[in-house]
Design a protein around this motif. Structure first.
Motif, mmCIF file in Angstrom:
data_model
loop_
_atom_site.group_PDB
_atom_site.id
_atom_site.type_symbol
_atom_site.label_atom_id
_atom_site.label_comp_id
_atom_site.label_asym_id
_atom_site.label_seq_id
_atom_site.Cartn_x
_atom_site.Cartn_y
_atom_site.Cartn_z
ATOM 1 N N ALA B 78 -23.078 149.583 22.787
ATOM 2 C CA ALA B 78 -22.053 148.554 22.988
ATOM 3 C C ALA B 78 -21.702 148.433 24.465
ATOM 4 O O ALA B 78 -21.448 147.349 24.970
ATOM 5 N N TRP B 79 -21.688 149.541 25.176
ATOM 6 C CA TRP B 79 -21.300 149.534 26.587
ATOM 7 C C TRP B 79 -22.379 148.925 27.461
ATOM 8 O O TRP B 79 -22.092 148.057 28.285
ATOM 9 N N SER B 80 -23.684 149.358 27.226
ATOM 10 C CA SER B 80 -24.646 148.986 28.257
ATOM 11 C C SER B 80 -25.952 148.346 27.797
ATOM 12 O O SER B 80 -26.667 147.798 28.628
ATOM 13 N N THR B 81 -26.309 148.397 26.519
ATOM 14 C CA THR B 81 -27.649 147.885 26.197
ATOM 15 C C THR B 81 -27.679 146.789 25.148
ATOM 16 O O THR B 81 -28.692 146.108 24.998
ATOM 17 N N TYR B 82 -26.645 146.609 24.414
ATOM 18 C CA TYR B 82 -26.721 145.650 23.321
ATOM 19 C C TYR B 82 -26.921 144.239 23.860
ATOM 20 O O TYR B 82 -26.402 143.874 24.921
ATOM 21 N N CYS B 83 -27.701 143.448 23.100
ATOM 22 C CA CYS B 83 -28.034 142.108 23.584
ATOM 23 C C CYS B 83 -27.047 141.081 23.063
ATOM 24 O O CYS B 83 -26.811 140.978 21.870
ATOM 25 N N ILE B 84 -26.440 140.343 23.992
ATOM 26 C CA ILE B 84 -25.569 139.242 23.607
ATOM 27 C C ILE B 84 -26.123 137.979 24.230
ATOM 28 O O ILE B 84 -26.223 137.875 25.460
ATOM 29 N N GLY B 85 -26.514 137.043 23.410
ATOM 30 C CA GLY B 85 -26.999 135.746 23.886
ATOM 31 C C GLY B 85 -28.117 135.883 24.909
ATOM 32 O O GLY B 85 -28.074 135.228 25.950
ATOM 33 N N GLY B 86 -29.073 136.782 24.701
ATOM 34 C CA GLY B 86 -30.240 136.866 25.573
ATOM 35 C C GLY B 86 -30.149 137.917 26.659
ATOM 36 O O GLY B 86 -31.157 138.439 27.109
ATOM 37 N N THR B 87 -28.935 138.277 27.124
ATOM 38 C CA THR B 87 -28.835 139.333 28.135
ATOM 39 C C THR B 87 -28.493 140.641 27.437
ATOM 40 O O THR B 87 -27.602 140.689 26.603
ATOM 41 N N CYS B 88 -29.236 141.684 27.794
ATOM 42 C CA CYS B 88 -29.067 142.939 27.086
ATOM 43 C C CYS B 88 -28.373 143.970 27.964
ATOM 44 O O CYS B 88 -28.970 144.946 28.409
ATOM 45 N N GLU B 89 -27.093 143.739 28.274
ATOM 46 C CA GLU B 89 -26.393 144.742 29.065
ATOM 47 C C GLU B 89 -25.044 145.123 28.451
ATOM 48 O O GLU B 89 -24.148 145.618 29.149
ATOM 49 N N GLY B 90 -24.903 144.899 27.179
ATOM 50 C CA GLY B 90 -23.705 145.346 26.474
ATOM 51 C C GLY B 90 -22.443 144.664 26.976
ATOM 52 O O GLY B 90 -22.484 143.559 27.500
ATOM 53 N N MET B 91 -21.326 145.396 26.842
ATOM 54 C CA MET B 91 -20.027 144.811 27.171
ATOM 55 C C MET B 91 -19.617 145.052 28.622
ATOM 56 O O MET B 91 -18.593 144.543 29.065
ATOM 57 N N GLN B 92 -20.423 145.866 29.344
ATOM 58 C CA GLN B 92 -19.883 146.347 30.619
ATOM 59 C C GLN B 92 -19.518 145.232 31.591
ATOM 60 O O GLN B 92 -18.474 145.270 32.229
ATOM 61 N N ARG B 93 -20.381 144.192 31.670
ATOM 62 C CA ARG B 93 -20.089 143.138 32.629
ATOM 63 C C ARG B 93 -18.778 142.419 32.281
ATOM 64 O O ARG B 93 -17.915 142.209 33.145
ATOM 65 N N SER B 94 -18.646 142.084 30.993
ATOM 66 C CA SER B 94 -17.424 141.359 30.615
ATOM 67 C C SER B 94 -16.185 142.263 30.751
ATOM 68 O O SER B 94 -15.093 141.794 31.059
ATOM 69 N N PHE B 95 -16.407 143.569 30.546
ATOM 70 C CA PHE B 95 -15.307 144.509 30.737
ATOM 71 C C PHE B 95 -14.824 144.474 32.189
ATOM 72 O O PHE B 95 -13.623 144.357 32.469
ATOM 73 N N TYR B 96 -15.793 144.543 33.118
ATOM 74 C CA TYR B 96 -15.419 144.455 34.535
ATOM 75 C C TYR B 96 -14.807 143.105 34.864
ATOM 76 O O TYR B 96 -13.842 143.017 35.630
ATOM 77 N N THR B 250 -12.785 139.309 25.835
ATOM 78 C CA THR B 250 -12.429 138.690 24.550
ATOM 79 C C THR B 250 -13.473 137.666 24.132
ATOM 80 O O THR B 250 -13.904 137.636 22.979
ATOM 81 N N ALA B 251 -13.875 136.855 25.115
ATOM 82 C CA ALA B 251 -14.884 135.841 24.804
ATOM 83 C C ALA B 251 -16.215 136.505 24.471
ATOM 84 O O ALA B 251 -16.919 136.094 23.544
ATOM 85 N N ALA B 252 -16.550 137.574 25.212
ATOM 86 C CA ALA B 252 -17.813 138.259 24.978
ATOM 87 C C ALA B 252 -17.854 138.904 23.593
ATOM 88 O O ALA B 252 -18.888 138.906 22.931
ATOM 89 N N LEU B 253 -16.714 139.429 23.152
ATOM 90 C CA LEU B 253 -16.645 140.047 21.825
ATOM 91 C C LEU B 253 -16.983 139.040 20.734
ATOM 92 O O LEU B 253 -17.728 139.328 19.796
ATOM 93 N N VAL B 254 -16.431 137.853 20.874
ATOM 94 C CA VAL B 254 -16.697 136.824 19.873
ATOM 95 C C VAL B 254 -18.165 136.414 19.930
ATOM 96 O O VAL B 254 -18.828 136.242 18.900
ATOM 97 N N ALA B 255 -18.680 136.322 21.174
ATOM 98 C CA ALA B 255 -20.094 135.989 21.325
ATOM 99 C C ALA B 255 -20.964 137.058 20.657
ATOM 100 O O ALA B 255 -21.975 136.743 20.019
ATOM 101 N N LEU B 256 -20.543 138.310 20.804
ATOM 102 C CA LEU B 256 -21.304 139.413 20.212
ATOM 103 C C LEU B 256 -21.354 139.300 18.689
ATOM 104 O O LEU B 256 -22.411 139.421 18.075
ATOM 105 N N THR B 257 -20.225 139.023 18.073
ATOM 106 C CA THR B 257 -20.228 138.942 16.604
ATOM 107 C C THR B 257 -20.986 137.720 16.134
ATOM 108 O O THR B 257 -21.510 137.691 15.023
ATOM 109 N N ALA B 258 -21.044 136.684 16.987
ATOM 110 C CA ALA B 258 -21.713 135.465 16.567
ATOM 111 C C ALA B 258 -23.211 135.505 16.850
ATOM 112 O O ALA B 258 -23.987 134.719 16.309
#
Lengths: 368, 301
Positions: B78-96, B250-258
């Motif tokens: 979840a932090w660093s590798t999971y793929c959301i919408g084509g980019t596979c870097e987890g939540m870290q970017r949106s967290f920052y 928050t937006a990234a979380l929704v993107a992740l579930t979708a």
């Protein structure tokens, strides 16, 4: 040389006129008390002297300099507030030096000043404490220290004792008086307590509804009040006012009053009357000028006049006893020595010291 | 005498009845509180447990079940590798992104609110009450109403799809609240302090720094908690005005579930949600303590 001069000073808040042309002056070293009931404008007047309120019209001069639009910090004044207004997050020392820090007084000089004031007020042991850790009297003292350290031209006190309990108030009153004697600075002191005004001031300004009713020495204010407001406000219990009619007996002017037994009594007037004195008068007698009549007293004080009254109520206070006495339809209060106190329901012959009585014109309410 | 002992017996009886009733009332109150606490806590517990469970195990035993295994991999993913919408870097970017947005926006809006509160309570001027009332309106206007104006403003400022744009929005939207909080708190600071300081020769800034600010910690902590959690949890502006790499958490979380087209990775989602919820939680934990301390000091009088 007068330190403070106020000329036809006015203050309006919108349409409300709070001060209606005030004239006052304080000589160098004088202690002026502004006294009056709440809402009379005394605190507003003090705030205007301090520069915390703007002037609508008129002028305020401190040491001859017109200060109407000078900032509070440049008026060379110091003020003690009713709430003490000590800075709660600072220690006593920091409270005292705050003003000097603001004015960039060099540090050694600050230390010197703190030492001097702390010794003067005996607050050295408190210097490291916060205001929250001090008792009411200590806070009061620190507040005075903060004012003293400035060495200003003019001290302003805004009801400084009204937050203290009765005993401490009397002690601090004495201390303020001593302090003024030692420092000798011109002081303006606002209070609603007429006893404070009487005990402290060299001159008292009695205020009512935005104007000065009388500005004079305490003894004059007390013995010859300029009008019925001043007469009623200064002194406790208050002066008795009795409706009376002007008459004459054996070529001497007298006042005629109804007595307890439904008859009238005629009391000789001691003072000289102006020719335009109205027929209907108000006779003002302070409670302590009413005695139980006896021939000895009359011999000692020729101005004593006799009158009968019924004792309605007796209120002993220890040192003296107040008695409510009925004279015709009016009730008056007399102040008696506990030994000679009349009993309730008794009809007594009173001796009234007419030399100390005041006569008022009922229409203008002014002293005759 | 007989009467007295009778009275005593009656008193004793009354006392037992009262004690029993007292116990019963307590029991009902605490029972209800425990039930409500459970209602609040069980969903959180489910999420926490799921974040440590294996995806297959979740699929086999259902979403609500005690863990048979304990693994931290979902957190790493979840932090660093999971793929959301084509980019596979987890939540870290949106967290920052969220931190980059929330911290400055919180600080700026709190500072501005404190200044506003100081002016509106201690340096009143003609019309200052009216101005305060206008600022209060901001508290009652829902964010959706200002979406279009904000789109227009951000477009003109060249700040669309950037964290800076969101900072501007959150500062301005937040000023109503911070001003309200600070102003109402500063009103309770006696005016005599300001007057005394003015006679002492202190000016506008010195009074603020030396007298008002040292008294402000309780309200500043409240304001910071309020702003931080509000801005961190805000979703609407984040999802409307940013996309892709600029999105807040928050937006990234929704993107992740979708984004999951195949199997839903409940373990990763749970960990991601918890990562997203952590900062406000920490703020409450630490700030709350100082908040209570500030209150108990009661430093004003």
């Amino acid at each position: 040389m007068s330190t403070l001069t106020i000329r036809s000073l006015r203050k309006n808040y919108g349409a409300v006129e709070v001060l209606k042309g005030i004239d006052l002056e304080a000589q160098n070293g004088e202690f002026i008390a502004l006294v009056g009931p709440s809402g009379c404008g005394k605190s507003t007047l003090l705030a205007m002297i301090a520069g915390l309120e703007t002037v609508t019209s008129g002028e305020i001069r401190i040491d001859g300099r017109l200060v109407n639009s000078v900032a509070p910090k440049d008026r060379d004044i110091a003020m003690v507030f009713q709430s003490y207004a000590l800075y709660p997050t600072m220690t006593v020392r920091e409270n005292i030096t705050f003003g000097m820090e603001s004015r960039r007084v060099p540090k050694p000089q600050q230390d010197e000043a703190v030492k001097r004031v702390a010794a003067f007020l005996q607050i050295e042991p408190l210097l490291g404490r916060k205001p929250g850790q001090l008792s009411g009297g200590q806070r009061q003292r620190v507040a005075m220290g903060r004012a003293l350290v400035r060495d200003p031209k003019l001290f302003l006190f805004d009801e400084p004792l009204s937050n203290l309990d009765a005993k401490l108030r009397v002690d601090m009153r004495t201390e303020i008086k001593k302090l003024h004697h030692r420092v000798g600075k011109t002081t303006v002191y606002v209070t609603h307590d007429q006893v404070e005004a009487m005990t402290l001031a060299s001159r008292i300004a009695v205020m009512h509804q935005g104007s000065v009713q009388q500005f004079d020495e305490p003894a004059t204010i007390y013995n010859r009040p300029a009008n019925m407001f001043v007469a009623g406000f200064m002194g406790s219990p208050a002066m008795n006012f009795l409706p009376a009619e002007l008459s004459e007996e054996g070529g001497r002017p007298t006042v005629v009053l109804p007595t307890a037994d439904g008859k009238t009594a005629s009391l000789p007037i001691v003072q000289a009357l102006p020719s335009d004195t109205p027929r209907q008068l108000l006779l003002g007698i302070r409670p302590e000028h009413i005695y139980r009549f006896d021939p000895d007293l009359a011999r000692r004080k020729p101005s004593i006049a006799q009158i009968n009254a019924v004792v309605e109520l007796v209120e002993p206070t220890g040192a003296e006893t107040m008695a409510v006495l009925r004279l015709g339809a009016k009730e008056i209060t007399g102040r008696f020595d506990p030994d000679g106190t009349p009993r309730m329901g008794e009809t007594v012959t009173l001796g009234i010291d007419m030399a100390r009585a005041c006569l008022f014109d009922p229409t203008t309410q002014r002293l005759i | 005498m007989g009467d007295v002992s009778l009275d005593q017996a009656q008193d004793r009886h009354a006392a037992t009845v009262a004690a029993r009733r007292h116990f019963l009332t307590r029991f009902v109150i605490y029972g209800l509180l425990v039930i409500f606490a459970a209602i609040y806590l069980v969903p959180l517990l489910v999420v926490v447990l799921n974040s440590f469970r294996d995806q297959q195990e979740i699929a086999r035993n259902g979403l609500i079940s005690l863990p048979r295994s304990f693994r931290l991999e979902a957190w790493g993913q979840a932090w660093s590798t999971y793929c959301i919408g084509g980019t596979c870097e987890g939540m870290q970017r949106s967290f920052y992104n969220s931190l980059k947005m929330t911290i400055p926006a919180t600080i700026i809006s709190t500072v501005v609110g404190a200044m506003n509160g100081y002016i509106l309570s201690k340096w009143r001027f003609k019309g200052s009450e009216a101005l305060f009332t206008c600022m209060l309106l901001g508290v009652f206007i829902p964010g959706q109403i200002s979406l279009m104006p904000w789109a227009f403003i951000l477009g003109n400022l060249g700040l669309s799809n950037s964290t800076y744009g969101l900072i501007v929005i959150h500062v301005i939207q937040g000023i109503s609240f911070t001003t309200l909080f600070c102003r109402n708190y500063y009103v309770s600071i006696p005016d005599d302090l300001i007057k005394a300081a003015r006679i002492d020769g202190a000016g506008f800034w010195r009074i603020f720094r030396k007298i008002i600010l040292p008294l402000s910690s309780p309200i500043l902590i409240v304001t910071v908690i309020w702003q931080f959690t509000g801005i961190w949890n805000e979703y609407l502006f984040g999802v409307v005005f940013t996309s892709g790499q600029q999105q807040p958490i928050t937006a990234a979380l929704v993107a992740l579930t979708a984004s999951g087209t195949n199997v839903r990775a409940y373990d990763v989602m749970s960990a991601a949600v918890l990562i997203g919820a952590l900062p406000p939680l920490l703020i409450y934990l630490f700030g709350g303590k100082y908040f209570v301390r500030g209150l108990t000091q009661g430093a004003i009088k």
